[in-house]
Design a protein around this motif. Structure first.
Motif, short mmCIF file in Angstrom:
data_model
loop_
_atom_site.label_atom_id
_atom_site.label_comp_id
_atom_site.label_asym_id
_atom_site.label_seq_id
_atom_site.Cartn_x
_atom_site.Cartn_y
_atom_site.Cartn_z
N SER A 44 -3.39 11.36 -18.47
CA SER A 44 -2.39 11.80 -17.50
C SER A 44 -1.69 13.05 -17.99
N LEU A 45 -1.39 13.95 -17.06
CA LEU A 45 -0.51 15.07 -17.32
C LEU A 45 0.81 14.77 -16.62
N ILE A 46 1.92 14.97 -17.34
CA ILE A 46 3.25 14.69 -16.81
C ILE A 46 4.01 15.99 -16.77
N THR A 47 4.62 16.29 -15.63
CA THR A 47 5.32 17.56 -15.46
C THR A 47 6.78 17.44 -15.88
N ASN A 48 7.45 18.58 -15.91
CA ASN A 48 8.85 18.61 -16.32
C ASN A 48 9.78 17.94 -15.31
N ASP A 49 9.30 17.63 -14.11
CA ASP A 49 10.12 16.86 -13.16
C ASP A 49 9.53 15.46 -12.93
N ALA A 50 8.81 14.95 -13.92
CA ALA A 50 8.32 13.57 -13.99
C ALA A 50 7.26 13.22 -12.96
N GLN A 74 -5.23 12.82 -9.85
CA GLN A 74 -4.55 12.16 -8.74
C GLN A 74 -3.13 11.76 -9.12
N PRO A 75 -2.18 11.80 -8.15
CA PRO A 75 -0.82 11.32 -8.43
C PRO A 75 -0.86 9.88 -8.94
N ASP A 76 -0.01 9.58 -9.91
CA ASP A 76 -0.07 8.29 -10.56
C ASP A 76 1.29 7.96 -11.17
N SER A 77 1.36 6.80 -11.80
CA SER A 77 2.54 6.41 -12.58
C SER A 77 2.19 6.57 -14.05
N PHE A 78 3.23 6.64 -14.91
CA PHE A 78 2.96 6.75 -16.33
C PHE A 78 3.73 5.70 -17.11
N LEU A 79 3.18 5.35 -18.26
CA LEU A 79 3.74 4.35 -19.15
C LEU A 79 4.96 4.94 -19.84
N LEU A 80 6.05 4.17 -19.88
CA LEU A 80 7.27 4.64 -20.53
C LEU A 80 7.20 4.36 -22.03
N PHE A 81 7.46 5.38 -22.82
CA PHE A 81 7.52 5.27 -24.28
C PHE A 81 8.90 5.68 -24.76
N PRO A 82 9.53 5.00 -25.70
CA PRO A 82 9.10 3.70 -26.20
C PRO A 82 9.28 2.64 -25.13
N ARG A 83 8.76 1.46 -25.37
CA ARG A 83 8.83 0.37 -24.39
C ARG A 83 10.29 0.10 -24.05
N PRO A 84 10.61 0.04 -22.75
CA PRO A 84 11.99 -0.23 -22.34
C PRO A 84 12.49 -1.57 -22.86
N PHE A 85 13.76 -1.61 -23.20
CA PHE A 85 14.39 -2.85 -23.67
C PHE A 85 15.65 -3.05 -22.86
N PRO A 86 15.96 -4.23 -22.40
CA PRO A 86 15.21 -5.49 -22.57
C PRO A 86 13.91 -5.50 -21.77
N PHE A 93 6.57 4.19 -14.70
CA PHE A 93 7.43 5.00 -13.86
C PHE A 93 6.58 5.84 -12.92
N LYS A 94 6.96 5.83 -11.65
CA LYS A 94 6.34 6.71 -10.65
C LYS A 94 7.45 7.45 -9.95
N SER A 95 7.37 8.76 -9.98
CA SER A 95 8.40 9.60 -9.37
C SER A 95 8.38 9.45 -7.86
N SER A 96 9.56 9.49 -7.25
CA SER A 96 9.62 9.48 -5.78
C SER A 96 9.38 10.87 -5.22
N ALA A 97 9.39 11.88 -6.09
CA ALA A 97 9.09 13.25 -5.65
C ALA A 97 7.60 13.35 -5.35
N THR A 98 7.25 14.32 -4.55
CA THR A 98 5.84 14.54 -4.24
C THR A 98 5.52 16.00 -4.52
N GLY A 99 4.26 16.28 -4.65
CA GLY A 99 3.82 17.65 -4.88
C GLY A 99 2.46 17.65 -5.52
N ASN A 100 1.92 18.84 -5.66
CA ASN A 100 0.62 19.01 -6.30
C ASN A 100 0.83 19.42 -7.75
#
Length: 131
Positions: A44-50, A74-86, A93-100
Motif C-alpha cells: 500500500s501507498l499512503i498519502t499525506n492526507d491518509a 486501488q483505494p483501500d484501508s491501511f493497518l494502524l501502527f503501532p497497534r491501537p490500545f485498548p 483505517f480508511k479515509s472518508s476522503a476520496t481521490g486518485n
C-alpha cells in the motif's frame, strides 16, 4: 476469525522532496522481493492526507522484481501502527476522503503478509519508481 498477519511501514516522504518535478512521469512501482515460503502480500501507498492505495504481490523463494502499474492501485484501508490500545479500537483505517493516487502526495509504504497456517516471511531488497 482473524488471520495472523505481520506488516511494516516505511516513511519515504523526505526522499521525494527533491524530485517533485519528475514524479508525474513515473508509471510503475517496482518491488524486489523474495520469501522463504511463497507468500501473498499487500503493498500500500499512503498519502499525506491518509488516502491508501493498494496492490497485491506474490513472493516466491527466488528474488524477483514485481512491477505494479501505479494506475492499478486501488483505494483501500491501511493497518494502524503501532497497534491501537485498548484492543477494542479499530485496527484498520480508511479515509472518508476520496481521490486518485497522486504519487507526489505519497509518503508511506506499507506491506502486510498473511500467514494462512504457515510462517509468513518476506524480504524486501528495494522499492523504486520506473517510467
Amino acid at each position: 476469525t482473524d488471520k495472523q498477519m505481520m506488516g511494516f511501514q516505511f516513511y519515504f516522504g523526505d526522499k521525494l522532496k527533491g524530485r517533485q518535478s519528475e514524479l508525474s512521469s513515473f508509471t510503475k512501482l517496482v518491488v524486489r522481493v523474495r520469501a522463504e515460503n511463497p507468500v501473498k502480500a499487500k503493498l500500500s501507498l499512503i498519502t499525506n492526507d491518509a488516502l491508501c492505495f493498494s496492490g497485491n504481490i506474490n513472493a516466491t523463494s527466488e528474488w524477483m522484481d514485481i512491477k505494479i502499474p501505479l494506475n492499478s492501485l486501488q483505494p483501500d484501508s491501511f493497518l494502524l501502527f503501532p497497534r491501537p490500545f485498548p484492543g477494542f479500537l479499530p485496527l484498520w483505517f480508511k479515509s472518508s476522503a476520496t481521490g486518485n493516487l497522486n504519487i507526489a502526495d505519497a509518503e508511506k509504504m506499507q506491506i502486510i503478509c498473511y500467514g494462512e497456517g504457515k510462517q509468513a516471511d518476506i524480504e524486501v531488497a528495494a522499492i523504486w519508481l520506473e517510467k
